[in-house]
Design an enzyme around this catalytic site. Structure first.
Site, PDB file in Angstrom:
ATOM      1  N   ASP A 487       0.809  -1.221   0.000  1.00 23.24           N
ATOM      2  CA  ASP A 487       0.000   0.000   0.000  1.00 23.24           C
ATOM      3  C   ASP A 487       0.835   1.261   0.000  1.00 23.24           C
ATOM      4  O   ASP A 487       0.342   2.347  -0.287  1.00 23.24           O
ATOM      5  CB  ASP A 487      -0.868   0.029   1.268  1.00 23.24           C
ATOM      6  CG  ASP A 487      -2.170  -0.722   1.102  1.00 23.24           C
ATOM      7  OD1 ASP A 487      -2.678  -0.775  -0.017  1.00 23.24           O
ATOM      8  OD2 ASP A 487      -2.671  -1.257   2.111  1.00 23.24           O
TER       9      ASP A 487
HETATM   10  C1  BGC Z   1       0.171   1.203   6.324  1.00 17.05           C
HETATM   11  C2  BGC Z   1      -0.158  -0.010   5.495  1.00 17.05           C
HETATM   12  C3  BGC Z   1      -1.620  -0.117   5.323  1.00 17.05           C
HETATM   13  C4  BGC Z   1      -2.224   1.182   4.825  1.00 17.05           C
HETATM   14  C5  BGC Z   1      -3.732   1.057   4.821  1.00 17.05           C
HETATM   15  C6  BGC Z   1      -0.464   2.440   5.745  1.00 17.05           C
HETATM   16  O1  BGC Z   1      -0.214   3.523   6.585  1.00 17.05           O
HETATM   17  O2  BGC Z   1       1.561   1.370   6.405  1.00 17.05           O
HETATM   18  O3  BGC Z   1       0.364  -1.169   6.103  1.00 17.05           O
HETATM   19  O4  BGC Z   1      -1.896  -1.144   4.425  1.00 17.05           O
HETATM   20  O5  BGC Z   1      -1.855   2.264   5.626  1.00 17.05           O
HETATM   21  O6  BGC Z   1      -4.371   2.060   4.181  1.00 17.05           O
HETATM   22  C1  NOJ Z   2      -1.675  -3.938   5.447  1.00 14.34           C
HETATM   23  C2  NOJ Z   2      -2.859  -3.956   4.528  1.00 14.34           C
HETATM   24  O1  NOJ Z   2      -3.997  -4.396   5.248  1.00 14.34           O
HETATM   25  C3  NOJ Z   2      -2.612  -4.859   3.342  1.00 14.34           C
HETATM   26  O2  NOJ Z   2      -3.705  -4.794   2.476  1.00 14.34           O
HETATM   27  C4  NOJ Z   2      -1.346  -4.477   2.657  1.00 14.34           C
HETATM   28  O3  NOJ Z   2      -1.137  -5.382   1.593  1.00 14.34           O
HETATM   29  C5  NOJ Z   2      -0.173  -4.458   3.591  1.00 14.34           C
HETATM   30  N1  NOJ Z   2      -0.467  -3.621   4.729  1.00 14.34           N
HETATM   31  C6  NOJ Z   2       1.099  -3.950   2.936  1.00 14.34           C
HETATM   32  O4  NOJ Z   2       1.062  -2.605   2.679  1.00 14.34           O
END
Ligand code: BGC
Ligand code: NOJ
Length: 814
Positions: A487
């Site tokens: 993400d």
């Molecule tokens: C986090 C990710 C997460 C995303 C969700 C980010 O701040 O680092 O792990 O998947 O937010 O929107």
């Molecule tokens: C947490 C999110 O829930 C997941 O969708 C994502 O793939 C990982 N973070 C990595 O960013």
């Protein structure tokens, strides 16, 4: 250093001191009513949706950290001393403190000055309530005259509003008290038809419903004035903060034990039956009263607890294994499977790191979660798939999440993540392999929940597939869109405004930045789609999908290969990400793990090279980090990934979700030692001995462990709700132990450590119990199977044609 121990026989983790490095929690409930509970009774409850139907209040990031909960107090009415058997909130010096977190229940207790007390908390199956069974024993040689108090603080339903809109909320709180039961009915007068109740099995010596009356001015939960004084005040809340508190007097002879049951629950009334008498403002309690009465009886509570135990016995019994490694056994047999159910139920919404107000059910996340629980709850998996698919857009794209209460997709945390749609194929294929229920594909499912747009689920899969093909970049690789699995790899974001969301901001047209990872995911999902088409008798279609897959594979091999490993992406300038040419972020785990998992480069040696490079550059004793070198500063063209300090989260932490991709990849090359070694590095049970470093619960996976660039290398964060649960379960069960579901039957293909003499397992699959016994006769992965004593060709065991319900499989590895 440890803070407890595993009691595998009882499927419990026993915490033996209250001062764990972080609150170590458990979940109550597994259907509609849920609670979080820490080892010192902190936590909260909600009905279905942690944001919109929050029953009790919790203060995240409070001081102390874990504040608000299901607090019980005891008071010695002679000495006037009071304490909490769960340590919080009074924090007295207790003897024999223990917290037993089990499957859907938690028991917390201790002794204090000769009074032994413990509370068992659980949510009965098929009910929207929780039971607290408080058992108090007088171990003194003299009589004990005590008061017991049970207390909770109500949340005014919408947890987000509850924590912010005080100008309204301080005026709207309302309760009723009838027959000793406290009813919380804020906003019931107008648009809500639900209320909460808090009841107690014994006639009370008093109650309170106004928080300040209970606590006294300027006091916290650690020292309520009423508990100190030994008398509740029968306060009735009007506005401010409604609570529920009951007081019961106990008179215990030496050696005597007594039990008090508290019941906290949620109830809905039909809209036309809200008030009794009609026209009044009094809650109609005819529906709820029998429910309350049933569970205030200790025997009924015990019965409900027994049913809960049987429920978990049957779920966990579907796959059980006995290997030479205790950590493998207990995670597979107990905790990892249990965690998979929690992630299925709650996705990423409510943990001690997810506030329950930010996130609904993720599209990508929920599809991946299927891999870990589909064998335990196939009907619920089916429903989940249909719900997810109904939020898919007509373009084939996906909302990133939906709210469980409304089942509608939303863009609150962004949209246009170009990997999202492909995960639907992965989830559906896992379901089909588990159940053989091909009727799923014919279910009519709308797009974006629009009536009239219904199409067979199969059509949704095709649109997922085309979505990628319609969005290819300059190298023929998939455009990344907002981001892919990571993400935080925001290649079209270019955000320089403080506070702007990386997830919802786009400043580039998105026509250049490409993702090698999505390429690999496309190859993986495309193979599955072709297999599905073939089995639906669509051979020509299947061949055309494989064609597209082959083209993508070529693009990955040609433009996604960096010489020694797979590239990660191309950014908006067309520059490489995850290349030796980069200053930082030269090599990434996602593309290397997933390309090999998808079978890319197996023939020409690239897969082996990629895994060797992963081992050399990314593997650490605490697990495999996301990339190296970590980003030391913010890069406008990379986004949130470089916003984190080195070693944390997406900036080069050990993201436990993706480690299993490498484990599976290693098994694809036949490397059982390497695969299991990686598995063990992040296995929480194997890390129990370093709980002071790891800090999160030793019985469940955390999303991340700080990477080698972080000052707190080895420290876990974001435990419980993470794709880590499903992927690790899937990797160990289906790829390392190799007990794998296929469309045709159960495949047996272990790739286990050379030193293991074998293992045994029991698997219930499509109604048949398979007793599996694997014996090692040589160090390789070649397997010869006998089924009920007869040797078979190949390694896929099809369901018995004669209707046998028990089958024994013997496998010889050489
Ligand atoms: C986090 C990710 C997460 C995303 C969700 C980010 O701040 O680092 O792990 O998947 O937010 O929107
Ligand atoms: C947490 C999110 O829930 C997941 O969708 C994502 O793939 C990982 N973070 C990595 O960013």
């Amino acid at each position: 250093m440890k803070f407890g121990y595993f009691d595998d026989l009882n499927r419990e983790y026993v915490i033996t001191r209250p001062d764990t490095p972080l609150p170590w929690i458990n979940y109550l409930g597994c259907q509609a009513y849920f609670g979080l509970i820490s080892n010192t009774a902190g936590g909260y409850s909600f009905y279905r949706d942690a944001r919109l139907r929050r029953l009790t209040r919790y203060r995240y990031n409070s001081v102390p950290l874990d504040c608000g909960g299901r607090y019980v107090y005891l008071r010695d009415d002679e000495s006037k001393q009071f304490w909490s058997p769960s340590w919080q909130p009074t924090r007295n010096e207790l003897e024999d403190y223990t917290c037993r977190h089990g499957m859907g229940y938690t028991v917390i207790g201790s002794s204090f000055k000769g009074i032994e007390a413990h509370t068992r908390y659980f949510v009965p199956l098929d009910e929207n309530l929780e039971i607290w069974q408080l058992t108090v024993t007088n171990k003194r040689t003299t009589r004990a005259t005590l008061s017991a108090f049970g207390s909770i603080e109500f949340c005014l339903w919408d947890a987000q509003d509850d924590a912010t809109n005080f100008q309204r909320n301080f005026s709207i709180g309302e309760v009723e008290i009838e027959d000793g039961v406290i009813y919380h009915k804020t906003e019931y007068r107008e648009r809500r038809n639900h209320f909460a109740f808090f009841a107690c099995s014994r006639p009370g010596a008093g109650f309170d419903t106004q928080r300040e009356a209970f606590l006294g001015p300027n006091r916290g939960w650690d020292k309520p004035a009423t508990v100190e004084a030994g008398q509740l005040t029968d306060s009735v809340a009007h506005g401010w903060s409604p609570i529920g508190a009951h007081q019961i007097r106990l008179d215990l002879a030496p050696g005597e034990t007594q039990q008090i049951v508290f019941v906290l629950g949620y109830q809905e009334n039909p809209r036309e039956q809200k008030f009794d008498p009609p026209g009044s403002q009094t809650i109609d309690k005819r529906l709820v009263k029998p429910v309350i009465a049933r569970y205030l009886d200790g025997k009924a509570a015990d019965g409900a607890f027994e049913r809960l135990r049987q429920y978990w016995d049957s779920l966990l019994g579907i796959f059980q294994v006995d290997t030479p490694d205790i950590h493998t056994n207990r995670m597979v047999n107990i905790w990892n499977a249990y965690q998979c159910m929690a992630t299925f139920n709650l996705s990423r919404s409510a943990s001690f790191f997810e506030s329950g107000i930010g996130r609904g059910l993720g599209f990508r996340d929920s599809n991946q979660d299927l891999l870990g629980f589909v064998h335990m709850a196939p009907e619920r998996a089916r429903e989940r798939i249909l719900d997810l698919a109904a939020t898919q857009l007509a373009s084939g794209g996906a909302y990133h999440q939906y709210q469980p209460l409304t089942k509608r997709g939303n863009n609150d945390i962004g949209g246009g993540f170009n990997d999202d749609p492909l995960w639907l194929i992965v989830g559906v294929s896992a379901y089909l392999k588990e159940t053989g229920d091909w009727s799923l594909l014919d279910e009519l499912v709308p797009y974006d929940n629009e009536p009239g747009s219904e199409a067979p689920l199969y059509d949704h899969l095709l649109r997922s597939f085309s979505y990628t093909l319609e969005r290819l970049g300059p190298h023929g690789l998939p455009l990344i869109g907002r981001a892919d699995w990571n993400d935080c790899l925001n290649l079209n974001c270019f955000s320089s405004t403080p506070g702007q969301s990386f997830q919802t901001t786009t400043n580039k047209d998105g026509e250049v930045a490409e993702s090698v990872f999505i390429g690999a995911l496309f190859v993986h999902a495309g193979h599955e789609l072709a297999e599905i088409a073939k089995r639906r008798g669509l051979a020509a279609e299947a061949a055309s999908y494989l064609d597209k897959v082959a083209t993508m594979e070529l693009a990955v091999l040609e433009h996604g290969w960096d010489g020694d490993w797979f590239l990660r992406a191309y950014d908006d300038f067309g520059d490489k990400v995850g290349s030796r040419e980069c200053k930082e972020g030269k090599i990434f785990i996602e593309s290397n793990g997933f390309c090999v998992l998808a079978g890319i480069g197996l023939e020409d040696g690239k897969a082996a090279k990629a895994l060797a490079a992963t081992r050399e550059h990314l593997a650490t004793p605490h697990g495999i980090v996301l990339h190296q070198p970590a980003y030391s500063k913010y890069y406008l063209n990379l986004g949130e990934i470089s916003s984190y300090p080195p070693g944390y989260k997406e900036n080069a932490s050990i993201f436990c979700h993706v480690n299993p991709w490498v484990m599976i990849a290693e098994t694809r090359l036949g490397h059982g030692d390497e695969a299991h070694d990686y598995y063990s590095r992040i296995n929480p049970s194997a890390r129990e001995g370093i709980s002071d470093v790891h800090r999160c619960e030793p019985y469940v996976y955390a999303q991340m462990i700080a990477g080698r660039d972080a000052p707190t290398f080895g420290e876990a964060k974001n435990s419980w709700l993470t794709g880590t649960a499903a992927w690790n379960y899937y990797a160990i069960v289906q790829w390392i132990l190799g007990v794998r579901t296929t469309y045709e039957g159960l495949e047996i293909a272990p790739v286990i450590p050379a030193s293991w003499p074998g293992f045994t397992a029991t698997r219930t699959f499509r109604g048949v119990v398979y007793e599996i016994s694997i014996e090692r006769k040589g160090v390789g992965n070649k397997i010869a199977l006998t089924v009920d004593g007869r040797p078979i060709e190949g390694n896929v065991v099809s369901p018995p044609e004669d209707g046998r319900k028990r089958v024994s499989i013997m496998g010889i590895l050489s």
